[in-house]
Design a protein around this motif. Structure first.
Motif, short mmCIF file in Angstrom:
data_model
loop_
_atom_site.label_atom_id
_atom_site.label_comp_id
_atom_site.label_asym_id
_atom_site.label_seq_id
_atom_site.Cartn_x
_atom_site.Cartn_y
_atom_site.Cartn_z
N LYS A 38 7.55 -14.47 -19.47
CA LYS A 38 8.19 -14.66 -18.17
C LYS A 38 8.18 -13.40 -17.32
O LYS A 38 8.60 -13.41 -16.17
CB LYS A 38 9.64 -15.09 -18.37
N ILE A 39 7.75 -12.29 -17.90
CA ILE A 39 7.85 -11.03 -17.16
C ILE A 39 6.64 -10.84 -16.26
O ILE A 39 5.56 -10.43 -16.70
CB ILE A 39 8.04 -9.84 -18.12
N VAL A 40 6.83 -11.14 -15.00
CA VAL A 40 5.75 -11.08 -14.03
C VAL A 40 5.20 -9.67 -13.88
O VAL A 40 4.01 -9.44 -13.71
CB VAL A 40 6.26 -11.59 -12.66
N MET A 41 6.11 -8.72 -13.96
CA MET A 41 5.73 -7.33 -13.75
C MET A 41 4.63 -6.88 -14.72
O MET A 41 3.86 -5.97 -14.42
CB MET A 41 6.97 -6.47 -13.94
N LEU A 42 4.59 -7.54 -15.86
CA LEU A 42 3.57 -7.17 -16.84
C LEU A 42 2.16 -7.39 -16.28
O LEU A 42 1.20 -6.75 -16.71
CB LEU A 42 3.74 -7.98 -18.13
N ASP A 43 2.04 -8.31 -15.34
CA ASP A 43 0.73 -8.55 -14.74
C ASP A 43 0.44 -7.57 -13.62
O ASP A 43 -0.71 -7.32 -13.27
CB ASP A 43 0.66 -9.97 -14.17
N ILE A 44 1.49 -7.06 -13.04
CA ILE A 44 1.31 -6.24 -11.83
C ILE A 44 1.20 -4.76 -12.15
O ILE A 44 0.45 -4.03 -11.51
CB ILE A 44 2.51 -6.47 -10.88
N ALA A 45 1.97 -4.31 -13.14
CA ALA A 45 2.07 -2.88 -13.39
C ALA A 45 0.72 -2.27 -13.79
O ALA A 45 -0.11 -2.93 -14.41
CB ALA A 45 3.09 -2.63 -14.49
N ASP A 46 0.55 -1.02 -13.42
CA ASP A 46 -0.67 -0.31 -13.82
C ASP A 46 -0.49 0.30 -15.20
O ASP A 46 -1.42 0.38 -15.98
CB ASP A 46 -0.96 0.81 -12.83
N ILE A 47 0.72 0.76 -15.43
CA ILE A 47 1.02 1.33 -16.74
C ILE A 47 2.26 0.64 -17.28
O ILE A 47 3.23 0.44 -16.55
CB ILE A 47 1.32 2.85 -16.64
N GLY A 67 0.78 -1.22 0.00
CA GLY A 67 0.00 0.00 0.00
C GLY A 67 0.82 1.27 0.00
O GLY A 67 0.28 2.35 0.13
N ILE A 68 2.13 1.15 -0.14
CA ILE A 68 2.89 2.40 -0.17
C ILE A 68 2.86 3.01 -1.56
O ILE A 68 2.68 4.21 -1.73
CB ILE A 68 4.36 2.17 0.23
N VAL A 69 3.04 2.14 -2.55
CA VAL A 69 3.06 2.65 -3.91
C VAL A 69 1.64 2.71 -4.47
O VAL A 69 0.88 1.77 -4.36
CB VAL A 69 3.96 1.76 -4.80
N ASP A 70 1.31 3.86 -5.03
CA ASP A 70 -0.03 4.03 -5.57
C ASP A 70 -0.14 3.55 -7.00
O ASP A 70 -1.21 3.22 -7.47
CB ASP A 70 -0.41 5.52 -5.53
N LEU A 71 0.97 3.56 -7.67
CA LEU A 71 0.92 3.28 -9.09
C LEU A 71 2.26 2.71 -9.52
O LEU A 71 3.31 3.24 -9.17
CB LEU A 71 0.69 4.61 -9.82
N THR A 72 2.20 1.62 -10.25
CA THR A 72 3.45 1.02 -10.72
C THR A 72 3.56 1.18 -12.23
O THR A 72 2.64 0.85 -12.96
CB THR A 72 3.50 -0.47 -10.36
#
Ligand code: B12
Ligand SMILES: Nc1nc2c(ncn2[C@@H]2O[C@H](COP(=O)(O)OP(=O)(O)OP(=O)(O)O)[C@@H](O)[C@H]2O)c(=O)[nH]1
Ligand SMILES: [Mg+2]
Lengths: 410, 610
Positions: A326-335, A305-310
């Motif tokens: 394989k890039i997990v961040m693609l699922d997590i990032a907002d933009i 909850g610290i970061v509002d937007l990734t």
């Protein structure tokens, strides 16, 4: 273990002689020193601001184009005026005479290294002179210095294995609390926090600096903080060079702190979390954190909850579609940003990533940018998007809003 | 394949061609006989000169070979001085003393024009003045009038006036003397130039339109603005007709700024575009001007190895050629207007670095870019290495510079700057400058090493060995740059920068671990740590203030007009037109800093690389 020694190095304004300082930087980091390198052609104000924000032990200046007596003295004077305990040393080959050096020492410079000094001697000097732990410091006169000191305390606590100071930052304030605080005490107001992550060299730093330029322009009173990371191995030095390239972020309204990861995998330092939490409640309109990585561990703060937007910054040259899976961040990032869209592969990258995001059905936004281009419309678009976050941080319905806005624009 | 890839191929192909010629000369009897005939003919026709002691010497020395294969290897592989592929020199006679007691002289094919005296065929003259002294000393200090005085001092005994201008820090970074934080830097390390009025003062008393005058300006980031000021100053003094007559060189080399000298002020692409504007403008309007000096000096001084220096410089050069051609400037117009600037230090590579560079350039320009003879020439200015000069027992620097000068002349440089022994301390003082200049005169005029015979020291087995090793190493560097996507991509990737920095780090480590002996520092040290008494050239505060005051007056006087000129300039740049005509108008009423600032609003600022 104690924290590594942190030193800031720079070359004065109108001077591009960086060969000596580059060599010295390399030598310092080989010997366990963390060097924040500000680059060449730097003004007194930029150097002192950076040193205070980074809370370094000392500033090493390498000067060749003359005017060194005045320049070093001005750096010392400004530091003292700000109430700082940061020391100053340096060199400039044969251009700094013994007489000059004597005057400079009288004016508060610790040491001048003449032509012909061995690299070993300089390293030894830094270890001896700036290696002892800092004594207890008096309360800083200015808020940026106080913040810098607190960040150092957090880093030091982690380095020595002590439990970090009780920051109680993990808990986010309730909306009501936040609202109440808005009017009462600025200290407790939480800032909007945006995380930038992505593979090494994707252009994160460049992009952030371009966003800062726009931010400063649009918010004549706004203040912004940047927490940047560079990898380092435990017990070894690190070259933290982002400041040198971030031309727009050398401003009194920007507070920047460079951290070495000090052996922690995943692009973060052990102290990152607490430092970020501290920054988030230090009255900035916006806090930006940059880390390297494409896995979950590179930006774990959204969950906390610290970061509002990734924001995930991608380089179009990631390889095959398979790599993308394989890039997990693609699922997590907002933009997701495809930077370097001036490169040939950018179109393909855009299409492939777009497909991938569509599978997620989370309304993630995809933007193409050319961060290195002046006034890039893609960066403008990203800036607009980011600016919308934070009005209502509960559940961003900005996706909708941005999509329409984006369309209007194009 | 990129152009650089093609250059690599062209060199390999050419080397194969040479081997083929060698083989053919040995197998094809007719061909072999022709070569031998030509060889003997040239030897026979080579004029003989007499030294002051009466010793007869040929004006061109050639190897003692009579075997057609070896002759082919020489003729095609290196060429006579002034002949493709120019290994031995860009011109035929270079440093040779004008003909005095020539015994047999015949016009030697009449191919290349000698740089030196216009050798009226066979006319034996007693004391011909030399046409162009190769000495060109870099200078600039304090304000324009001070540098002007230095220029007059330097040229008082010279018939031709070839001035080389050093600018101070603020000017090099395109900012004004009244900018924040620069007081104290004004006039340090070079001359302070803010306005066209300063430019008028700088070259006062020199005839800018004369064929015997040329001005070289060491500036790159703001080069288009400074060149516009020079043109404007010349017009103020001599009228508009002087423009096509202007002779000179402006450094303007952006790639090496990003790689080594750190004076880029606009983003790389914008900087390259302004540079191309300049080349386009000068090839049209100022045919005697060299709009770029492709420089390895700064790369070398930043600490690169000699091979890196040559490889980066040449590849930068080919990248420029590609850019200018892409703008539609014909290669035969821009090719002859490119000039080069290399470093010469004491490492073994310098025995042949420039020779090999000249050959690679010629082949690449001919075979990849289709340049004619004049566009194939790598015209070279050399400076002895400043970095090789050290503070400890600094008078040894005289010897170092002398050795470097010999190497530079062995490489047949077209002009040369010799550093002063007080180089490590300050802008050289007159005493040491004089010695540095005389060093050149002693070698070229007093000694018999270079004045009697071309090729006097060329072609030793050692030199050949260095040539081969250096060429291979340069091509390897080209391949790496090519692999990274060409020069621009490699530059943006910081490839050259990081290579240079690593080499510099190693160099310094080698000094302190003793691998690199430096006499007086890590060997034969005299114990006392004597930093010598040197007269420091510092710009008094009063002078600095004077510059600031002048600028304020200029700005006040032109405030109204400046705004309009800047608006116009910005619009021209936005539209993507050549910026030179608008710049020429702007410099009349705007300062350097005003123009830089406005251009940066349009194209952005350079984001430094570390
Ligand atoms: C290399 C060099 C260059 C290179 C720089 C490449 C680069 N990226 O750094 C190039 C060719 C580009 C260059 C250009 C210019 N240069 Co220059 N350059 C030099 C040179 C030859 C060597 C300096 C050097 O790097 N030495 C190697 C280092 C490692 O050794 P050192 O200097 O002895 O330093 C030792 C110690 O002092 C110590 N040290 C140094 N700094 C620091 C800092 C810290 C924190 C510590 C702990 C120690 C330390 O470390 C070293 C090891 O013992 C000197 C002359 C000389 N021989 O010293 C001129 C010199 C410095 N340059 C000079 C000038 C004038 C210029 C120009 C302005 C010329 C012009 N008008 O165009 C330009 C400006 C460039 C710019 N962008 O600012 C003058 C300065 C004159 C003055 N101050 O009065 C000098 C002295 C030459 C001269 N006599 O004219 N230059
Ligand atoms: N072609 C192209 N290059 C870019 C662009 N943006 C940045 N770069 C270049 O990419 C390189 C890396 O940029 P940075 O901003 O340092 O990237 P980063 O992601 O912060 O890098 P790390 O922090 O080291 O992981 C630099 O050389 C930039 O000039 C772009 O839009 N196009
Ligand atoms: Mg970064």
């Amino acid at each position: 273990m104690a924290s590594p020694i942190r030193i800031l190095t720079a070359v004065p304004i109108c001077d591009g002689h960086d060969s000596a300082i580059n060599t010295i930087n390399l030598e310092f980091i080989r010997h366990g020193i963390e060097v924040i390198y500000l680059g060449y052609h730097r003004s007194v104000g930029d150097i002192v601001r950076a040193a205070i924000q980074e809370d370094v032990r000392a500033i090493g200046i390498s000067s060749y184009n003359g005017g060194h007596v005045e320049f070093f003295a001005e750096v010392v004077a400004l530091l003292r005026k700000r109430g700082s305990d940061i020391r100053v040393f340096g060199g400039g080959g044969g251009t700094i005479t013994h007489e000059d050096a004597a005057i400079m020492r009288r004016k508060g410079v610790d040491e001048i290294f003449f032509a012909g000094t061995s690299l070993d001697d300089m390293v030894k000097f830094v270890h001896q002179r700036y290696g002892k732990p800092r004594g207890k410091r008096t309360r800083a006169k200015r808020s940026d210095m106080e913040l810098a000191h607190k960040l150092s305390e957090i880093e030091d606590a982690y380095a020595s294995g002590k439990k970090p100071l009780t920051l109680n930052a993990r808990r986010r304030m309730s909306k009501a609390e936040a609202k109440q605080n808005q009017t009462s005490n600025i200290k407790h107001q939480t800032s909007k926090v945006i995380g930038f992550t992505g593979p090494g060299g994707a252009g994160k730093t460049t992009l952030i600096d371009e966003l800062v330029l726009r931010f400063l322009h649009q918010n004549p009173k706004g203040r912004i903080a940047i927490l940047s990371h560079d990898p380092s191995v435990i017990g070894e030095g690190a070259l933290l060079g982002d400041r040198a390239t971030m031309i727009n972020s050398q401003d009194d309204r920007v507070f920047m702190r460079s951290m070495a990861t000090r052996g922690q995998a995943g692009g973060l330092s052990p102290a990152t979390h607490d430092c970020l939490a501290l920054l988030a409640r230090s009255g900035f309109d916006c806090v930006i954190i940059e880390t390297v990585g494409t896995g979950q561990e590179a930006m774990p703060f959204r969950k906390n909850g610290i970061v509002d937007l990734t924001v995930l910054v991608m380089n179009p040259d990631y390889g095959s579609r398979l790599q993308l899976q394989k890039i997990v961040m693609l699922d997590i990032a907002d933009i997701v940003v495809v930077n370097k869209s001036d490169l040939q592969r950018a179109r393909t990258a855009h299409t492939e990533i777009e497909q991938r995001l569509q599978q997620n059905r989370r309304g993630q936004r995809l933007i193409d940018t050319v961060a290195k281009r002046h006034r890039d419309p893609g960066v403008d678009q990203l800036f607009d998007l980011i600016s919308m976050v934070g009005r209502d941080r509960s559940e961003p319905d900005w996706h909708q809003a941005c999509q329409t806005r984006g369309r209007e624009k194009s | 394949m990129s152009k650089l890839g093609q250059v690599i191929e062209s060199i390999e192909k050419y080397n194969k061609f040479v081997l083929d010629q060698v083989r053919r000369a040995r197998t094809d009897q007719q061909f072999g006989r022709d070569l031998l005939g030509r060889w003997n003919d040239i030897k026979a026709k080579t004029p003989i000169t007499r030294t002051p002691t009466g010793l007869p010497l040929p004006r061109l020395a050639l190897p003692e070979i009579d075997e057609p294969g070896e002759i082919a290897r020489y003729l095609f592989g290196e060429g006579f001085p002034g002949e493709f592929p120019f290994l031995n020199g860009a011109y035929r006679e270079m440093y040779l003393e004008p003909v005095r007691g020539v015994e047999s002289f015949e016009k030697n094919g009449g191919r290349a024009r000698p740089v030196r005296a216009g050798l009226a065929s066979g006319a034996p003259a007693k004391k011909l003045p030399q046409a162009e002294e190769p000495t060109r000393l870099f200078s600039g200090l304090m304000l324009a009038e001070d540098t002007n005085e230095r220029f007059h001092y330097l040229t008082q005994h010279q018939r031709t006036h070839r001035l080389s201008t050093a600018f101070d820090g603020p000017t090099l970074y395109g900012i004004d003397s009244d900018a924040d934080g620069v007081f104290g830097k004004i006039g340090e390390g070079g001359v302070a130039i803010d306005t066209v009025e300063d430019m008028v003062r700088l070259y006062d008393g020199f005839d800018l339109g004369s064929p015997d005058f040329s001005a070289s300006m060491t500036i790159s980031g703001p080069a288009p603005i400074i060149m516009a000021m020079y043109i404007a100053a010349a017009k103020r003094r001599f009228g508009p007709k002087v423009v096509p007559k202007l002779r000179g060189t402006i450094q303007a080399d952006i790639f090496k700024e990003v790689q080594a000298q750190n004076e880029t002020i606009f983003p790389i692409e914008a900087s390259l575009r302004f540079l191309t504007d300049m080349v386009e403008f000068t090839t049209r309007e100022m045919p005697r001007w060299y709009p770029i000096s492709i420089s390895g000096y700064h790369i070398g001084e930043a600490g690169s190895t000699p091979v890196q220096q040559a490889a980066y410089t040449l590849s930068n050069g080919f990248a420029y050629a590609e850019m200018f051609a892409a703008r539609g400037i014909p290669v035969d117009q821009f090719g002859p207007r490119l000039s080069f600037f290399l470093d010469c230090g004491l490492d073994a590579e310098y025995i042949a670095l420039a020779r090999v560079s000249r050959r690679i350039w010629a082949i690449g320009m001919r075979d990849v870019f289709g340049a004619g003879p004049r566009g194939q020439l790598l015209k070279l200015h050399t400076q002895t290495s400043g970095r090789s000069l050290i503070a400890a027992e600094f008078k040894n620097n005289l010897t170092r510079t002398a050795a470097e000068l010999i190497l530079a002349y062995m490489n047949a440089t077209n002009s040369c700057h010799s550093n002063s022994a007080d180089e490590p301390f300050t802008t050289p003082s007159e005493e040491w400058i004089r010695l540095a200049a005389h060093g050149q005169a002693i070698l070229l005029e007093e000694s018999g090493i270079f004045k009697h015979t071309m090729n006097m020291l060329s072609g030793s087995p050692g030199m050949k060995a260095v040539e081969r090793a250096v060429e291979l190493a340069i091509l390897d560097e080209f391949r790496e740059i090519e692999r990274l996507g060409g020069v621009l991509a490699a530059v943006e990737d910081r490839y050259q920068r990081s290579q240079i920095q690593n080499a510099a780090h190693r160099y310094e480590q080698q000094i302190y671990d003793g691998t690199r002996p430096l006499i007086g520092l890590n060997r034969y040290r005299n114990g006392s740590d004597d930093i010598p008494e040197v007269k420091l050239a510092r710009t008094p505060r009063k002078k600095q203030q004077l510059q600031v005051d002048r600028l304020a007056k200029f700005k006040k006087k032109n405030a109204e007009k400046a705004k309009r000129a800047l608006d116009k300039l910005a619009a021209v740049v936005e539209r993507g037109e050549n910026c030179l005509p608008a710049l020429l108008e702007a410099v009349e009423v705007c300062s350097l800093g005003q123009i830089t600032g406005r251009l940066q609003e349009v194209v952005g600022r350079f984001r430094p690389m570390v």
